[in-house]
Structure formats: C-alpha cells, structure tokens
Design a protein around this motif. Structure first.
Motif, mmCIF file in Angstrom:
data_model
loop_
_atom_site.group_PDB
_atom_site.id
_atom_site.type_symbol
_atom_site.label_atom_id
_atom_site.label_comp_id
_atom_site.label_asym_id
_atom_site.label_seq_id
_atom_site.Cartn_x
_atom_site.Cartn_y
_atom_site.Cartn_z
ATOM 1 N N ASP A 39 29.221 31.847 42.004
ATOM 2 C CA ASP A 39 30.272 32.778 41.444
ATOM 3 C C ASP A 39 30.195 33.781 41.493
ATOM 4 O OD1 ASP A 39 31.132 30.298 40.252
ATOM 5 O OD2 ASP A 39 30.390 30.994 38.213
ATOM 6 N N VAL A 43 33.224 35.880 43.863
ATOM 7 C CA VAL A 43 33.825 37.212 43.092
ATOM 8 C C VAL A 43 33.681 38.141 44.162
ATOM 9 C CG1 VAL A 43 33.824 38.848 41.417
ATOM 10 C CG2 VAL A 43 33.720 36.368 40.586
ATOM 11 N N THR A 44 32.944 38.465 44.715
ATOM 12 C CA THR A 44 32.532 39.525 45.818
ATOM 13 C C THR A 44 33.441 39.123 46.947
ATOM 14 O OG1 THR A 44 30.150 39.767 45.059
ATOM 15 C CG2 THR A 44 30.900 40.522 47.264
ATOM 16 N N GLU A 46 36.430 37.494 47.160
ATOM 17 C CA GLU A 46 37.552 37.588 46.650
ATOM 18 C C GLU A 46 38.124 38.943 46.498
ATOM 19 O OE1 GLU A 46 40.388 35.488 46.472
ATOM 20 O OE2 GLU A 46 39.083 33.723 47.168
ATOM 21 N N LEU A 47 37.263 39.891 45.953
ATOM 22 C CA LEU A 47 37.589 41.132 45.400
ATOM 23 C C LEU A 47 37.831 41.981 47.034
ATOM 24 C CD1 LEU A 47 35.429 42.088 42.613
ATOM 25 C CD2 LEU A 47 38.004 41.956 42.586
ATOM 26 N N TRP A 99 43.115 36.121 42.286
ATOM 27 C CA TRP A 99 42.961 36.882 41.327
ATOM 28 C C TRP A 99 42.835 36.122 39.967
ATOM 29 C CZ3 TRP A 99 41.634 41.526 40.555
ATOM 30 C CH2 TRP A 99 41.851 42.498 39.166
ATOM 31 N N ILE A 102 39.236 35.272 40.002
ATOM 32 C CA ILE A 102 38.350 36.465 39.680
ATOM 33 C C ILE A 102 38.393 36.544 38.228
ATOM 34 C CG2 ILE A 102 37.993 38.869 39.771
ATOM 35 C CD1 ILE A 102 39.236 38.791 42.785
ATOM 36 N N LYS A 103 39.394 36.658 37.418
ATOM 37 C CA LYS A 103 39.609 36.977 36.196
ATOM 38 C C LYS A 103 38.844 35.766 35.305
ATOM 39 C CE LYS A 103 43.871 37.902 34.495
ATOM 40 N NZ LYS A 103 45.336 37.991 34.406
ATOM 41 N N THR A 106 34.596 36.454 35.861
ATOM 42 C CA THR A 106 34.279 37.554 35.338
ATOM 43 C C THR A 106 34.204 37.862 33.807
ATOM 44 O OG1 THR A 106 36.073 38.659 35.540
ATOM 45 C CG2 THR A 106 34.781 38.867 37.357
ATOM 46 N N LEU A 109 36.732 42.979 33.519
ATOM 47 C CA LEU A 109 37.425 43.476 34.492
ATOM 48 C C LEU A 109 38.269 44.360 34.271
ATOM 49 C CD1 LEU A 109 37.878 42.207 37.725
ATOM 50 C CD2 LEU A 109 39.547 40.775 36.509
ATOM 51 N N ALA A 122 34.201 44.783 38.133
ATOM 52 C CA ALA A 122 33.952 43.416 37.579
ATOM 53 C C ALA A 122 32.501 43.595 37.523
ATOM 54 C CB ALA A 122 34.360 42.561 38.785
#
Length: 127
Positions: A39, A43-44, A46-47, A99, A102-103, A106, A109, A122
């Motif tokens: 995870d 997230v890393t 995707e951002l 997005w 990511i939401k 996290t 955010l 995040a």
C-alpha cells in the motif's frame, strides 16, 4: 523538499522501499505485513505518476518515517486539484482510479496550493 527528485515512479518506490527497510524495520530479519508495505509503495507510485501525467511534472518529493507512519509529500507544477472521475455502476473504463485509491489507502491526505502549483501531503499507516 529533502531528497533529490526521483526520475520516475519506480525510482520513488525504490526510495520509499529503502526508507522502510532502513528506518522502519528494527532488524533485517524482521517481517512486516506485505499488504501494508505494498500500500505504501502503491500510494507513492500513484502520487508521483499523477504529478508527472496530470500535474505538469514532479517539482518536489520527500518521504519520511514518523513512528508507524510514512509521510509523503509530492509537488507538481499544476494548480489544478486532483479530481476523482465518476463511473456509473458496472461501467469499467481505463483510468481514473488513482485518486480514489490514494484516498482509500491513506490515513490523511491534503492538497496545499503553492506559488508554483500544488503539494500533496499523504500519511500512510504502516501498522
């Protein structure tokens, strides 16, 4: 923002993976939840991908461990806020899932406007 800018999402993941291995695990033999680790890397990725693809390019990146949390900061050159595309039930299209993902992954955010664009901060729980 601390470290040299990664040249790709893969480079950002490698940086975060190394950070987790050296600053989060108490010993090389310790094992942590693979899902949580994945995870954090997702997230890393995707951002950074969103900054490159939709934000006019990556302009800042930092990652640090505080306690049981990974703190990520990713800046780009666009003032436009991230938007989650809506999909009708049962309608599966290519793209538009980053997005919301990511939401979901996290703990917190935020999107902070900057003079040169925006910075997304995040927090990913590692436990």
């Amino acid at each position: 923002m601390g470290t040299a800018l990664p040249t790709s999402a893969a480079a950002a993941r490698e940086h975060v993976d190394a950070l987790l291995r050296t600053q989060f695990l108490s010993s090389p033999e310790e094992v942590r939840d693979d899902i949580v680790w994945a995870d954090a890397l997702l997230v890393t990725s995707e951002l950074v991908t969103n900054a490159c693809r939709h934000g006019g390019g990556l302009t800042g990146f930092s990652a640090e461990i505080q306690g049981d949390e990974l703190l990520l900061s990713v800046a780009d050159g666009s003032a436009e806020l991230p938007v989650a595309r809506s999909h009708a039930p049962g309608q599966y299209t290519v793209g538009g899932y980053g997005w919301p993902l990511i939401k979901r992954l996290t703990k917190s955010l935020s999107v902070v406007p900057t003079p040169a664009g925006k910075r997304i901060q995040a927090v990913v729980s590692l436990v």
